[in-house]
Enzyme design. Structure first.
Site, PDB file in Angstrom:
ATOM      1  N   THR A 185       0.858  -1.194   0.000  1.00 11.70           N
ATOM      2  CA  THR A 185       0.000   0.000   0.000  1.00 11.70           C
ATOM      3  C   THR A 185       0.891   1.239   0.000  1.00 11.70           C
ATOM      4  O   THR A 185       2.069   1.158   0.362  1.00 11.70           O
ATOM      5  CB  THR A 185      -0.882   0.044   1.259  1.00 11.70           C
ATOM      6  OG1 THR A 185      -0.016   0.070   2.398  1.00 11.70           O
ATOM      7  CG2 THR A 185      -1.795  -1.165   1.362  1.00 11.70           C
ATOM      8  N   GLU A 330      -5.935  -3.050  -1.570  1.00 10.81           N
ATOM      9  CA  GLU A 330      -6.453  -4.184  -0.803  1.00 10.81           C
ATOM     10  C   GLU A 330      -7.572  -4.918  -1.523  1.00 10.81           C
ATOM     11  O   GLU A 330      -8.049  -5.949  -1.067  1.00 10.81           O
ATOM     12  CB  GLU A 330      -6.985  -3.686   0.556  1.00 10.81           C
ATOM     13  CG  GLU A 330      -5.900  -3.294   1.550  1.00 10.81           C
ATOM     14  CD  GLU A 330      -5.462  -1.844   1.444  1.00 10.81           C
ATOM     15  OE1 GLU A 330      -5.656  -1.251   0.370  1.00 10.81           O
ATOM     16  OE2 GLU A 330      -4.927  -1.301   2.431  1.00 10.81           O
ATOM     17  N   LYS A 438     -14.167  18.163   9.952  1.00 13.59           N
ATOM     18  CA  LYS A 438     -15.240  18.130  10.946  1.00 13.59           C
ATOM     19  C   LYS A 438     -15.430  19.535  11.489  1.00 13.59           C
ATOM     20  O   LYS A 438     -14.631  20.022  12.265  1.00 13.59           O
ATOM     21  CB  LYS A 438     -14.907  17.126  12.048  1.00 13.59           C
ATOM     22  CG  LYS A 438     -14.898  15.713  11.496  1.00 13.59           C
ATOM     23  CD  LYS A 438     -14.693  14.653  12.542  1.00 13.59           C
ATOM     24  CE  LYS A 438     -14.861  13.284  11.890  1.00 13.59           C
ATOM     25  NZ  LYS A 438     -14.253  12.205  12.610  1.00 13.59           N
ATOM     26  N   TRP A 443     -19.962  17.387   8.836  1.00 10.48           N
ATOM     27  CA  TRP A 443     -18.848  16.920   8.017  1.00 10.48           C
ATOM     28  C   TRP A 443     -18.806  17.663   6.697  1.00 10.48           C
ATOM     29  O   TRP A 443     -19.827  17.818   6.028  1.00 10.48           O
ATOM     30  CB  TRP A 443     -18.994  15.415   7.724  1.00 10.48           C
ATOM     31  CG  TRP A 443     -18.668  14.546   8.890  1.00 10.48           C
ATOM     32  CD1 TRP A 443     -18.403  14.943  10.166  1.00 10.48           C
ATOM     33  CD2 TRP A 443     -18.582  13.115   8.878  1.00 10.48           C
ATOM     34  NE1 TRP A 443     -18.154  13.856  10.955  1.00 10.48           N
ATOM     35  CE2 TRP A 443     -18.262  12.719  10.192  1.00 10.48           C
ATOM     36  CE3 TRP A 443     -18.741  12.144   7.896  1.00 10.48           C
ATOM     37  CZ2 TRP A 443     -18.100  11.377  10.543  1.00 10.48           C
ATOM     38  CZ3 TRP A 443     -18.589  10.817   8.250  1.00 10.48           C
ATOM     39  CH2 TRP A 443     -18.262  10.439   9.560  1.00 10.48           C
TER      40      TRP A 443
END
Ligand code: AMP
Length: 539
Positions: A185, A330, A438, A443
Site C-alpha cells: 500500500t 487491498e 469536521k 462533516w
C-alpha cells in the site's frame, strides 16, 4: 450432496494459456524503456514466459519465493507476471517512484530474492544494493547491447538470463489459494503494508473485470493501461485483457500528455485507464492540438475522484466517454465502476451528472455497506454517509507478516473511505476518513469541495484541508494551482462555489501554490499539505 462438476483450480497460467491458444497473434505493443517500439503478441509472451519460468527454476527460485519487479508497463513485465506466478513464486511489483528508504524497507520486508528492473532504475538500485539483505541477483529488463554499467553489481540482462533456458515449461497445477503476486500500500500513515494476492482472487477479479458494466473489454478494443503495473497490477488489465483477447498497448516510462497522445494516436488505442493527474496532462495536449487520439473512445478514471470538469472535457470537448471507477490496493483493486443504468440514459445531461460523478455501482463479487462509528449499518439513501466496508473473494483478509486479521468480527474490511450508497447501488466517496473536515459537528467533504473548485476556469488543481478555527474547530482551506496568471480572491471563489456546494462548505481561506505535492501513485499528498499549513488558523 456435492455437485458433480470438475474442480479445476483457478490459476493465473490459465489466463495467458487461453490467450496464447485463442488469441495467439493478438498484439502487445510496447514503447520500450530503451526507446524503440517493440511488437509482441500473446503467443510470443506465453512462449517467452515459459523460457523465463525455466530460467527462474534453473537459478534456484522455489515456490513461495518473492521476486521483485521495479519496472514500467512493458511486454517483458507481463512475461514476468506470468512466469513468476506460474512456478508458484510471488511477483512483487514495487513502485519505482518511491524514495530510497521506502524501496529498501519494502524489498527487505518482502525478502525478495531477485529484482528485475528497468534500466532507468539502474542507478537507484546500485545506490541501495548493499542495504538489500535478501536479493541474490539483479536482472536489467533489457538486452546485452543496452545494459548500463551504472547498475547494481552482478547485474545480468534479461535476454541473456533467459537465453539458455529450455523453451518448454510444464506448468505445475497447485492450490488456487496459493499466493501469486504482492503489492504494498502507499503507506500514507505508517509503514507500507503488503497485500498478497492469490491465484484464485486474481482470476476471479480478471473475469469480473471483463463484464460490460465493468471495464467492458472486447477483442475489437485496443487497451492502454496508463495505470502502472506496480500500482495494483495495472488494475488487473494484464490479467483481464488476455481472457478478453484484447490487444494491449504498453506505454513504458513516457507518461506525459504529449507522449501518451502520440503513442495512442499511432497505435489506434480505443480505451485507456489511469488516474486524473495523467488525464489532465493528456487533455491539455488534446486541447492544444485540437483533437483526440484518433481511435480513442473511452477512458476509465480511478485512483482519485473524477471531477465534473474532467468528465466534461473528455465527453463534451472531445467525444470520449468516461467511466469513473473506485478501488484500492487491498481490493485487487476494482470495487465499483460507473456505468449508467438504463433509466438514466434518456435523461438530459445535467440530470445524469450527479450520478455520473459517483464512483459507481458494485461489481458482482464485491459487497458494500456503510456504517457509523459504532459499526451500525446506515441507510442506502444516497444521502447518509458513513465508513465504507467491503467484502468479497478478491479483498484482503490479512496483510503480509501482520499475523492478525485485517477484518472486523463480521468479516468486513474497513476501506478507510467515507461514502454514501444510493438505492440504485451507486456509491459515492465523500472523503478519506482522515481527510474529512469536521466543522462544528458537521462533516465537510474535501473531495466534494475540490471537485467543485476545479470547475472554476482559473483553478487548474485544488486540494482542501481542514485548518483550526476557534469556534468551529476545523474549517476548509482551499489550496489551488492557478490555470494562468489570474488569482481571484477568496470572495470571488466563494461566490462561484456558493451555487455548487452547501453554504457550510464554503472555504474560509484560499492559498495559491505553484504545484500540489503528488505521491508515488499520482494522488495529492494531503498529509504533506497539512504539514505545510500546520499552525494555519482562520476565523
Ligand atoms: P490505492 O490503494 O493507492 O489504490 O488507494 C486507494 C484509495 O484511493 C481509496 O481508498 C480511495 O480513498 C482513493 N480512490 C480510489 N479511487 C477513487 C475514486 N474514483 N474517487 C475517489 N477516491 C478514490
Amino acid at each position: 450432496m456435492q455437485g458433480l462438476m470438475m474442480n479445476t483450480p483457478l490459476l493465473i497460467t490459465s489466463l495467458i494459456q487461453f490467450a496464447a491458444q485463442y488469441h495467439g497473434d493478438t498484439s502487445i505493443v510496447t514503447r520500450s524503456t530503451e526507446g524503440p517500439v517493440r511488437h509482441s503478441s500473446y503467443g510470443e509472451v506465453f512462449a517467452r514466459a515459459q523460457r523465463l519460468a525455466n530460467a527462474l527454476i534453473d537459478f534456484g527460485i522455489k515456490p513461495g519465493d518473492r521476486i521483485a519487479t521495479v519496472a514500467w508497463n512493458t511486454d517483458r513485465h507481463i512475461e514476468l507476471y506470468y512466469a513468476i506466478s506460474g512456478i508458484g513464486a510471488i511477483c512483487h511489483t514495487v513502485n519505482l517512484r518511491l524514495a530510497d528508504a521506502e524501496l529498501v524497507y519494502i524489498l527487505n520486508h518482502a525478502e525478495d530474492r531477485m529484482v528485475f528492473f528497468d534500466t532507468d532504475m539502474s542507478e537507484t538500485l546500485a545506490r541501495i544494493q548493499t542495504q538489500t539483505k535478501t536479493v541474490d541477483r539483479f536482472v536489467a529488463m533489457t538486452d546485452a547491447a543496452h545494459l548500463l554499467d551504472n547498475g547494481p553489481e552482478g547485474t545480468i540482462d534479461y535476454e541473456s538470463f533467459i537465453a539458455s533456458a529450455s523453451p518448454h515449461h510444464d506448468w505445475a497445477i497447485f492450490d488456487e489459494n496459493t499466493a501469486a503476486s504482492m503489492c504494498y500500500t502507499s503507506g500514507t500513515t505508517g509503514d507500507p503494508k503488503g497485500v498478497l494476492y492469490s491465484h484464485r482472487a486474481t482470476v476471479l477479479h480478471a473475469m469480473a473485470s471483463c463484464y460490460a458494466s465493468t471495464l467492458n473489454l472486447r477483442t475489437e478494443d485496443v487497451v492502454l493501461p496508463v495505470v502502472p503495473m506496480f500500482h495494483v497490477n495495472a488494475w488487473g488489465v494484464p490479467y483481464s485483457a488476455p481472457i478478453a483477447g484484447t490487444p494491449l498497448v504498453m506505454p513504458g516510462p513516457k507518461l506525459d500528455g504529449q507522449s501518451l497522445f502520440e503513442f495512442m494516436d499511432a497505435e489506434c488505442v480505443t480505451k485507456a485507464l489511469g488516474v486524473p493527474t495523467v488525464w489532465m496532462s493528456l487533455l491539455d495536449h488534446m486541447d492544444k492540438v485540437g483533437r483526440k487520439p484518433a481511435g480513442l473512445n473511452s477512458v476509465v478514471i480511478g485512483g482519485a475522484a473524477a471531477s465534473e470538469a474532467i468528465i466534461n472535457r473528455f465527453e463534451l470537448d472531445h467525444g470520449v466517454a468516461v467511466n469513473h471507477a473506485w478501488g484500492m490496493t487491498e481490493m485487487s483493486p476494482l470495487g465499483v465502476v460507473n456505468t449508467l443504468k438504463t433509466k438514466y440514459q434518456s435523461l438530459p445531461r445535467d440530470q445524469q451528472m450527479p450520478t455520473k460523478l459517483k464512483q459507481g455501482r458494485a461489481i458482482y463479487g464485491v459487497d458494500l455497506c456503510i456504517v457509523d462509528d459504532d459499526g451500525q449499518e446506515l441507510p442506502r439513501d444516497g444521502d447518509t454517509s458513513g465508513r465504507l466496508l467491503v467484502k468479497g473473494p478478491w479483498i484482503v483478509s490479512e496483510y503480509f507478516k501482520a499475523g492478525e486479521s485485517a477484518l472486523n468480527p463480521e468479516g468486513w474490511f474497513d476501506t478507510g473511505d467515507i461514502a454514501t450508497l444510493d438505492p440504485d447501488g451507486y456509491m459515492m466517496i465523500t472523503d478519506r476518513a482522515k481527510d474529512i473536515i469536521k466543522s462544528g459537528g458537521e462533516w465537510i467533504s474535501s473531495v466534494g469541495l475540490e471537485n467543485a473548485a476545479v470547475g472554476h476556469p482559473v483553478i487548474k488543481q485544488a486540494a482542501v484541508i481542514g485548518v483550526a478555527h476557534p469556534k468551529w474547530l476545523e474549517r476548509p482551506l482551499l489550496v489551488c494551482v492557478p490555470e494562468g496568471e489570474n488569482q481571484p480572491d477568496l470572495a470571488e471563489i466563494r461566490e462561484y462555489l456558493a451555487e455548487k456546494v452547501p453554504k457550510l462548505w464554503l472555504p474560509d481561506a484560499i492559498e495559491w501554490v505553484e504545484s500540489l505535492p503528488i505521491g508515488a501513485t499520482g494522488k495529492v499528498l494531503k498529509a504533506e499539505l497539512r504539514n505545510r499549513f500546520a499552525g494555519y488558523t482562520v476565523g
